[in-house]
Design an enzyme around this catalytic site. Structure first.
Site, mmCIF file in Angstrom:
data_model
loop_
_atom_site.group_PDB
_atom_site.id
_atom_site.type_symbol
_atom_site.label_atom_id
_atom_site.label_comp_id
_atom_site.label_asym_id
_atom_site.label_seq_id
_atom_site.Cartn_x
_atom_site.Cartn_y
_atom_site.Cartn_z
ATOM 1 N N HIS A 141 0.808 -1.219 0.000
ATOM 2 C CA HIS A 141 0.000 0.000 0.000
ATOM 3 C C HIS A 141 0.845 1.276 0.000
ATOM 4 O O HIS A 141 0.334 2.359 -0.277
ATOM 5 C CB HIS A 141 -0.993 0.006 1.175
ATOM 6 C CG HIS A 141 -0.396 0.325 2.503
ATOM 7 N ND1 HIS A 141 -0.098 -0.637 3.438
ATOM 8 C CD2 HIS A 141 -0.045 1.497 3.079
ATOM 9 C CE1 HIS A 141 0.396 -0.068 4.527
ATOM 10 N NE2 HIS A 141 0.444 1.237 4.331
ATOM 11 N N ASP A 172 0.041 -7.635 1.452
ATOM 12 C CA ASP A 172 0.459 -6.241 1.568
ATOM 13 C C ASP A 172 1.979 -6.123 1.636
ATOM 14 O O ASP A 172 2.541 -5.450 2.506
ATOM 15 C CB ASP A 172 -0.177 -5.563 2.791
ATOM 16 C CG ASP A 172 -0.046 -4.038 2.734
ATOM 17 O OD1 ASP A 172 0.181 -3.511 1.631
ATOM 18 O OD2 ASP A 172 -0.162 -3.397 3.788
ATOM 19 N N ASN A 247 5.383 5.061 9.011
ATOM 20 C CA ASN A 247 6.094 3.884 9.513
ATOM 21 C C ASN A 247 5.834 2.663 8.637
ATOM 22 O O ASN A 247 6.589 1.686 8.686
ATOM 23 C CB ASN A 247 5.654 3.533 10.937
ATOM 24 C CG ASN A 247 6.465 4.242 12.005
ATOM 25 O OD1 ASN A 247 5.952 5.065 12.734
ATOM 26 N ND2 ASN A 247 7.747 3.909 12.095
ATOM 27 N N SER A 248 4.761 2.700 7.858
ATOM 28 C CA SER A 248 4.392 1.542 7.039
ATOM 29 C C SER A 248 5.556 1.081 6.176
ATOM 30 O O SER A 248 6.197 1.877 5.480
ATOM 31 C CB SER A 248 3.204 1.890 6.141
ATOM 32 O OG SER A 248 2.026 2.016 6.882
ATOM 33 N N GLY A 301 -11.787 -22.435 -5.742
ATOM 34 C CA GLY A 301 -12.943 -21.813 -6.368
ATOM 35 C C GLY A 301 -14.231 -22.035 -5.609
ATOM 36 O O GLY A 301 -15.287 -22.246 -6.218
#
Length: 392
Positions: A141, A172, A247-248, A301
């Site tokens: 992100h 992420d 900080n991410s 699926g």
């Protein structure tokens, strides 16, 4: 009785003298005993005692803040060891926005015309170097949707352009690469499975653009689930080390200076509620990110739910364990294998399935293209069905 009254005063005098000598001997012995025991010191005076008291009042002892199981000096050594390998990440992205042109009106005051305008957005984040030739880990992100990504090394004022090597939205995680023209300092990887709640933790990053900010605390918990938008995390580390915007993507460290997680989220409604992706989980997908630019995950699926007493009664079974198929995706491996809505998955490759989470965890342990065997309960009848997993 004394024979002569004149003898009495003489003998009384002798008795008094003898008694006095005895008392003096006892007191002398008592004094020597105290001295030998250390209760009396011939070197310390009353003046010395007053001086010592005055010193203790004017120079109070100040406790140095520490975290569990360590001293402040060890946090300093962690920062010195890892700091040079932590980087600031700056991004720019351009998006079109609709804006009204207020200078243009028509005679009938109809709707104001709109035009497209470009708006540039800047982002800040953190990352850390994992190889001397410039591979950098951060959050997806942090760089998602960016038109340009630049990395600033510690102590440098200029930035270096970074290229995206691979990303994984589900976890992420993003892997970047820069060309520094020299060998770069790297972090040491730790074992996120080995840490425990209460262990010390250190975070380094660039919150609000404040370069190389250090915060310290403890690991508050392991295996935390967290939902952010459409993302469902299942196994995050929780820490009370302060984590803020910027900080991410920065490292969460143990007290040996080893990376145990990637700082990724906070709970803004509370204090000391930060979350990090365990580094062991990241290392499992690192090869895929380098070679493929993405993470290859197996796909069945199906949408699944936990068994409930109501579902068990509806299916006509007594056991409330298993994962219930709520939906089968058209054209999926599940449909091709013959799985149906309402089937209860009770085993995967002869390993018991107790709920939807255990089914997901078991499937994720396979590679795309693997052939697995499911045991399902359909209307109370057990069936064995083979499924060829596809890539998600």
């Amino acid at each position: 009785m004394f024979k002569n009254l004149t003898d009495y005063p003489i003998k009384l005098k002798h008795a008094i003298v003898a008694g006095g000598i005895a008392v003096l001997l006892v007191l002398a012995g008592f004094w020597l005993g105290l001295k030998n025991a250390g209760y009396l010191s011939t070197n310390q005076t009353v003046d010395d005692t007053l001086k010592a008291s005055a010193t203790s009042q004017t120079t109070p002892v100040v406790a140095t803040p520490t975290i569990a199981g360590t001293s402040d000096n060890s946090i300093t050594s962690v920062v010195k060891k890892v700091g040079p390998a932590v980087v600031a990440i700056e991004t720019k992205s351009t998006r079109n926005i609709e804006s009204s042109n207020n200078r243009r009106f028509n005679r009938n005051f109809s709707a104001t015309p709109y035009s497209q305008q470009e708006q540039t957005e800047q982002g800040l984040g953190s990352g850390f170097i994992i190889s001397k030739d410039g591979y950098i880990l951060t959050n997806n992100h942090v760089i998602e949707g960016a038109d340009s990504i630049n990395v600033r090394l510690q102590g440098e004022t200029t930035t270096k352009e970074a290229k995206i090597v691979g990303t994984d939205e589900a976890l992420d995680v993003a892997l970047l690469k820069i060309d520094a023209g020299k060998d770069l300092p790297v972090v040491a990887m730790g074992d996120s499975d080995a840490i425990q709640a209460g262990d010390g933790a250190v975070a380094i990053g660039n919150p609000f653009g404040l370069d190389h900010t250090v915060t310290a605390g403890v690991i508050s918990a392991k295996g935390r689930p967290l939902t952010i938008g459409t993302q469902n995390f299942k196994n995050l580390l929780q820490t009370d080390a302060s984590i803020n915007p910027g900080n991410s993507g920065g490292p969460l460290l143990n007290l040996k200076g080893e990376v145990i997680g990637i700082n990724t989220a906070i709970n803004a409604e509370g204090q000391g509620l930060g979350f990090a992706i365990p580094i062991n989980t990241v290392q499992e997908v690192l090869t895929d990110l380098i070679k493929k630019g993405k993470v290859s995950r197996p796909w069945v699926g199906v949408s699944i739910e936990d068994m409930t007493p109501e579902l068990a009664a509806y299916a006509g079974v007594d056991n409330e364990e298993g994962a219930v198929i709520a939906q089968v995706v058209s054209g999926s491996p599940a449909e091709k294998a013959g799985l149906k809505q309402g089937d209860i998955i009770v085993e995967v490759d002869k390993q018991k399935i107790t709920d939807s989470q255990s089914f997901s965890e078991k499937i994720s342990s396979f590679k795309a293209g693997a052939k697995i065997q499911l045991q399902v309960s359909r209307q109370g009848v057990l069936k064995t069905i083979d499924v060829l997993l596809a890539e998600k």
